[in-house]
Design an enzyme around this catalytic site. Structure first.
Site, PDB file in Angstrom:
ATOM      1  N   ALA A   1       9.816   4.085 -55.893  1.00  0.00           N
ATOM      2  CA  ALA A   1       8.732   4.000 -54.907  1.00  0.00           C
ATOM      3  C   ALA A   1       8.879   2.804 -53.976  1.00  0.00           C
ATOM      4  O   ALA A   1       8.481   2.866 -52.810  1.00  0.00           O
ATOM      5  CB  ALA A   1       7.385   3.953 -55.619  1.00  0.00           C
TER       6      ALA A   1
ATOM      7  N   VAL B   1       4.074   6.583 -59.785  1.00  0.00           N
ATOM      8  CA  VAL B   1       4.133   5.337 -60.543  1.00  0.00           C
ATOM      9  C   VAL B   1       3.100   5.463 -61.663  1.00  0.00           C
ATOM     10  O   VAL B   1       1.919   5.675 -61.395  1.00  0.00           O
ATOM     11  CB  VAL B   1       3.817   4.110 -59.653  1.00  0.00           C
ATOM     12  CG1 VAL B   1       4.000   2.824 -60.443  1.00  0.00           C
ATOM     13  CG2 VAL B   1       4.678   4.113 -58.397  1.00  0.00           C
ATOM     14  N   ILE B   2       3.597   5.366 -62.904  1.00  0.00           N
ATOM     15  CA  ILE B   2       2.716   5.478 -64.067  1.00  0.00           C
ATOM     16  C   ILE B   2       2.622   4.107 -64.726  1.00  0.00           C
ATOM     17  O   ILE B   2       3.641   3.454 -64.957  1.00  0.00           O
ATOM     18  CB  ILE B   2       3.248   6.524 -65.064  1.00  0.00           C
ATOM     19  CG1 ILE B   2       3.326   7.899 -64.384  1.00  0.00           C
ATOM     20  CG2 ILE B   2       2.352   6.576 -66.306  1.00  0.00           C
ATOM     21  CD1 ILE B   2       3.965   8.982 -65.231  1.00  0.00           C
TER      22      ILE B   2
ATOM     23  N   THR C   1       3.668  -3.572 -68.540  1.00  0.00           N
ATOM     24  CA  THR C   1       3.810  -4.830 -67.810  1.00  0.00           C
ATOM     25  C   THR C   1       3.106  -4.751 -66.457  1.00  0.00           C
ATOM     26  O   THR C   1       2.625  -3.697 -66.048  1.00  0.00           O
ATOM     27  CB  THR C   1       5.305  -5.157 -67.571  1.00  0.00           C
ATOM     28  OG1 THR C   1       5.832  -4.204 -66.623  1.00  0.00           O
ATOM     29  CG2 THR C   1       6.100  -5.105 -68.860  1.00  0.00           C
TER      30      THR C   1
ATOM     31  N   HIS D   1       4.537  -4.831 -63.707  1.00  0.00           N
ATOM     32  CA  HIS D   1       5.424  -4.216 -62.712  1.00  0.00           C
ATOM     33  C   HIS D   1       4.724  -3.065 -61.986  1.00  0.00           C
ATOM     34  O   HIS D   1       4.926  -2.853 -60.796  1.00  0.00           O
ATOM     35  CB  HIS D   1       6.713  -3.730 -63.386  1.00  0.00           C
ATOM     36  CG  HIS D   1       7.717  -3.170 -62.438  1.00  0.00           C
ATOM     37  ND1 HIS D   1       8.338  -3.937 -61.467  1.00  0.00           N
ATOM     38  CD2 HIS D   1       8.216  -1.925 -62.301  1.00  0.00           C
ATOM     39  CE1 HIS D   1       9.175  -3.182 -60.780  1.00  0.00           C
ATOM     40  NE2 HIS D   1       9.119  -1.959 -61.263  1.00  0.00           N
TER      41      HIS D   1
ATOM     42  N   ARG E   1      -2.276  16.141 -60.578  1.00  0.00           N
ATOM     43  CA  ARG E   1      -2.363  15.817 -59.155  1.00  0.00           C
ATOM     44  C   ARG E   1      -1.202  16.394 -58.352  1.00  0.00           C
ATOM     45  O   ARG E   1      -1.339  16.748 -57.191  1.00  0.00           O
ATOM     46  CB  ARG E   1      -2.443  14.298 -58.975  1.00  0.00           C
ATOM     47  CG  ARG E   1      -3.800  13.749 -59.363  1.00  0.00           C
ATOM     48  CD  ARG E   1      -3.781  12.257 -59.674  1.00  0.00           C
ATOM     49  NE  ARG E   1      -5.112  11.761 -60.003  1.00  0.00           N
ATOM     50  CZ  ARG E   1      -5.735  11.974 -61.150  1.00  0.00           C
ATOM     51  NH1 ARG E   1      -5.147  12.687 -62.096  1.00  0.00           N
ATOM     52  NH2 ARG E   1      -6.941  11.498 -61.369  1.00  0.00           N
TER      53      ARG E   1
END
Length: 183
Positions: A59, A84-85, A89, A91, A129
């Protein structure tokens, strides 16, 4: 739950001239990415548009790829796709915030971009989604890009250039009294 709510959707824009859309996808979660692309392609084809799909590692690279494409090609609009899952952390926060910020900055410079980078807590949330026959966030991102393109075409011609644009003045080197250039 958001999936149970009814949302208003703008009518699909119409175009007098063909549209050329670049879909930039980060296929880290391949099945999610495939559904996002499927939805985006269907939306672009519904307006008679042409599309090209490119893949980038993640991403964070999506805005950079769009910026490069804007400088070096001739696309009318862009669709940013990925997922993005949240992990263990921070990140996740960096990737979500920086990819979104990069796309927003490009959009504020006049690029027509639909942001379909999902930011979720679980894989199951992403799957719901992304589903092209369900929430269809890929199709929604393509629709957003097309609506922005319709506005851009309504209000004037496209402008090229992203970021720093060098001066068009020729570089002049100072010379010494003999007319020789000083190095």
């Amino acid at each position: 739950m958001a999936s149970n709510e009814e949302h208003y959707t703008l009518p699909r824009p119409e175009f007098d001239a063909p549209v050329k859309v670049l879909i930039v996808v980060a296929p880290y979660y391949k099945q999610i990415a495939e559904q996002l692309v499927k939805g985006a392609v269907a939306e672009i084809e519904a307006v008679g548009g042409f599309h090209e799909v490119i893949e980038v590692p993640g991403a964070l690279e999506v805005p950079t790829a769009i910026g490069i494409a804007e400088r070096m090609s001739s696309f009318d609009a862009y669709v940013a796709l990925g997922c993005v899952i949240r992990g263990e952390t921070t990140h996740y926060d960096t990737v979500c915030n920086d990819s979104s910020r990069g796309l927003t900055l490009l959009g504020l410079q006049g690029l027509c971009i639909g942001n379909g980078i999902l930011t979720v807590e679980t894989y199951d949330q992403a799957a719901v989604r992304a589903e092209a026959d369900g929430q269809n966030k890929g199709g929604g991102a393509a629709a957003a890009a097309l609506h922005l393109l319709a506005l851009a075409r309504r209000w004037g011609s496209s402008r090229k250039g992203v970021g720093f644009v060098p001066s068009r003045d020729e570089y002049k080197v100072a010379g010494d009294s003999t007319g020789n250039d000083i190095a």
